[in-house]
Write a protein that holds these residues in place. Structure first.
Motif, short mmCIF file in Angstrom:
data_model
loop_
_atom_site.label_atom_id
_atom_site.label_comp_id
_atom_site.label_asym_id
_atom_site.label_seq_id
_atom_site.Cartn_x
_atom_site.Cartn_y
_atom_site.Cartn_z
N GLY A 1 22.40 -41.45 -63.24
CA GLY A 1 23.57 -42.29 -63.46
C GLY A 1 23.47 -43.59 -62.68
O GLY A 1 22.61 -43.77 -61.83
N GLN A 2 24.35 -44.51 -62.99
CA GLN A 2 24.41 -45.79 -62.30
C GLN A 2 23.03 -46.44 -62.18
O GLN A 2 22.64 -46.94 -61.14
CB GLN A 2 25.06 -45.64 -60.93
CG GLN A 2 26.47 -45.11 -61.00
CD GLN A 2 27.13 -45.05 -59.65
OE1 GLN A 2 26.74 -45.73 -58.72
NE2 GLN A 2 28.16 -44.22 -59.53
N HIS A 3 22.26 -46.40 -63.26
CA HIS A 3 20.93 -47.01 -63.33
C HIS A 3 19.97 -46.44 -62.28
O HIS A 3 19.14 -47.15 -61.73
CB HIS A 3 21.02 -48.53 -63.20
CG HIS A 3 21.99 -49.16 -64.13
ND1 HIS A 3 21.76 -49.23 -65.48
CD2 HIS A 3 23.22 -49.69 -63.94
CE1 HIS A 3 22.79 -49.81 -66.07
NE2 HIS A 3 23.70 -50.10 -65.15
N SER A 4 20.11 -45.17 -61.98
CA SER A 4 19.28 -44.52 -60.97
C SER A 4 18.45 -43.41 -61.62
O SER A 4 18.87 -42.80 -62.59
CB SER A 4 20.17 -43.91 -59.87
OG SER A 4 20.92 -44.93 -59.24
N GLU B 1 20.55 -47.10 -57.29
CA GLU B 1 21.28 -48.35 -57.09
C GLU B 1 22.53 -48.17 -56.26
O GLU B 1 23.04 -49.14 -55.72
CB GLU B 1 21.64 -48.98 -58.44
CG GLU B 1 20.45 -49.63 -59.09
CD GLU B 1 20.82 -50.55 -60.23
OE1 GLU B 1 22.00 -50.90 -60.38
OE2 GLU B 1 19.91 -50.91 -60.97
N ALA B 2 23.05 -46.98 -56.18
CA ALA B 2 24.28 -46.76 -55.42
C ALA B 2 24.19 -45.44 -54.68
O ALA B 2 24.50 -44.40 -55.22
CB ALA B 2 25.48 -46.76 -56.36
N ALA C 1 26.79 -42.66 -54.55
CA ALA C 1 26.91 -41.59 -55.55
C ALA C 1 26.52 -40.24 -54.97
O ALA C 1 26.89 -39.20 -55.50
CB ALA C 1 26.03 -41.90 -56.77
N ASP D 1 26.23 -46.25 -48.56
CA ASP D 1 25.89 -46.93 -49.79
C ASP D 1 24.60 -47.70 -49.57
O ASP D 1 24.10 -47.79 -48.47
CB ASP D 1 27.03 -47.89 -50.19
CG ASP D 1 27.08 -48.11 -51.70
OD1 ASP D 1 26.16 -47.65 -52.41
OD2 ASP D 1 28.03 -48.76 -52.15
N GLU E 1 20.85 -49.47 -51.80
CA GLU E 1 19.90 -49.34 -52.89
C GLU E 1 18.58 -48.83 -52.32
O GLU E 1 18.09 -49.35 -51.32
CB GLU E 1 19.69 -50.69 -53.58
CG GLU E 1 18.84 -50.60 -54.81
CD GLU E 1 18.87 -51.89 -55.62
OE1 GLU E 1 17.79 -52.27 -56.12
OE2 GLU E 1 19.93 -52.51 -55.74
#
Length: 188
Positions: free
Chosen positions: A47-50, A83-84, A87, A100, A102
């Motif tokens: 998720g979240q481009h990860s 990216e986060a 998460a 938090d 990257e």
């Protein structure tokens, strides 16, 4: 041989010090034993481009009891982009909270189980975390690590807190899997 697929799940890793929970949008694991080698592939969308992608070939015989042949070659790769980091739901919540940043990791492992050879990079940028036991908020965390054989070079690291900043660099030296030396330079 085997295969497993997951959707809308969590990966959980726990120790006495705490837990690490990672939300998993979808994941696929494939593995097989060929003679005395255990091979596999993992692909996870977090998720979240990860994502996390990896593959391995380990000298692990497919019989009970499981035994690693420390003299046979091994190979593994791991490519992670998050990216986060917020998460991630918890890393020992009494130890670290509200984190938090990257994370980008590209790692490779070759050699043998007895004498592993590492290569790759680990980079954390835009990191932040709250340390509740100390009452400290960490900001602007960044680190760049380069793995070369038995030496892991900390090219640079930095963190800000309470108006101050620490920066530095260093090196970790390993003999097999065991840390045998280190050198750190810290300024701030």
């Amino acid at each position: 041989a085997g295969s497993m697929q997951l959707q809308e799940s969590q990966a959980l890793w726990g120790t006495e010090a705490g837990q690490l929970r990672v939300p998993v949008d979808d994941a696929r694991f494939d593995w097989q034993w060929q003679e005395d080698m255990f091979e596999g592939v993992v692909e996870m969308n977090l998720g979240q481009h990860s994502y996390l992608h990896g593959q391995w070939q380990l000298p692990l015989a497919g019989r009970v009891p499981l035994q690693v042949d420390a003299q046979q070659p091994l190979r593994a790769t791991l490519d992670v982009h998050m990216e986060a980091l917020g998460a991630l739901s918890s890393i020992g919540p009494w130890l670290v909270q509200e984190y938090d940043g990257e994370l980008d990791t590209m790692l490779s492992l070759e050699g043998t189980w007895g004498q592993p050879i590492f290569s790759g990079t680990i980079e954390l940028s835009d990191g932040s975390a709250y340390l509740p036991l100390a009452g400290i908020q960490l900001e602007d965390m960044a680190v760049q690590v380069e793995l070369e054989g038995n030496r892991h070079h900390i090219r640079n690291f930095s963190v800000s807190s309470g108006g101050g900043e620490l920066t530095g660099s260093g090196e970790l030296v390993y003999d097999g899997w065991r840390l045998v030396g280190y050198e750190l330079t810290v300024i701030g």
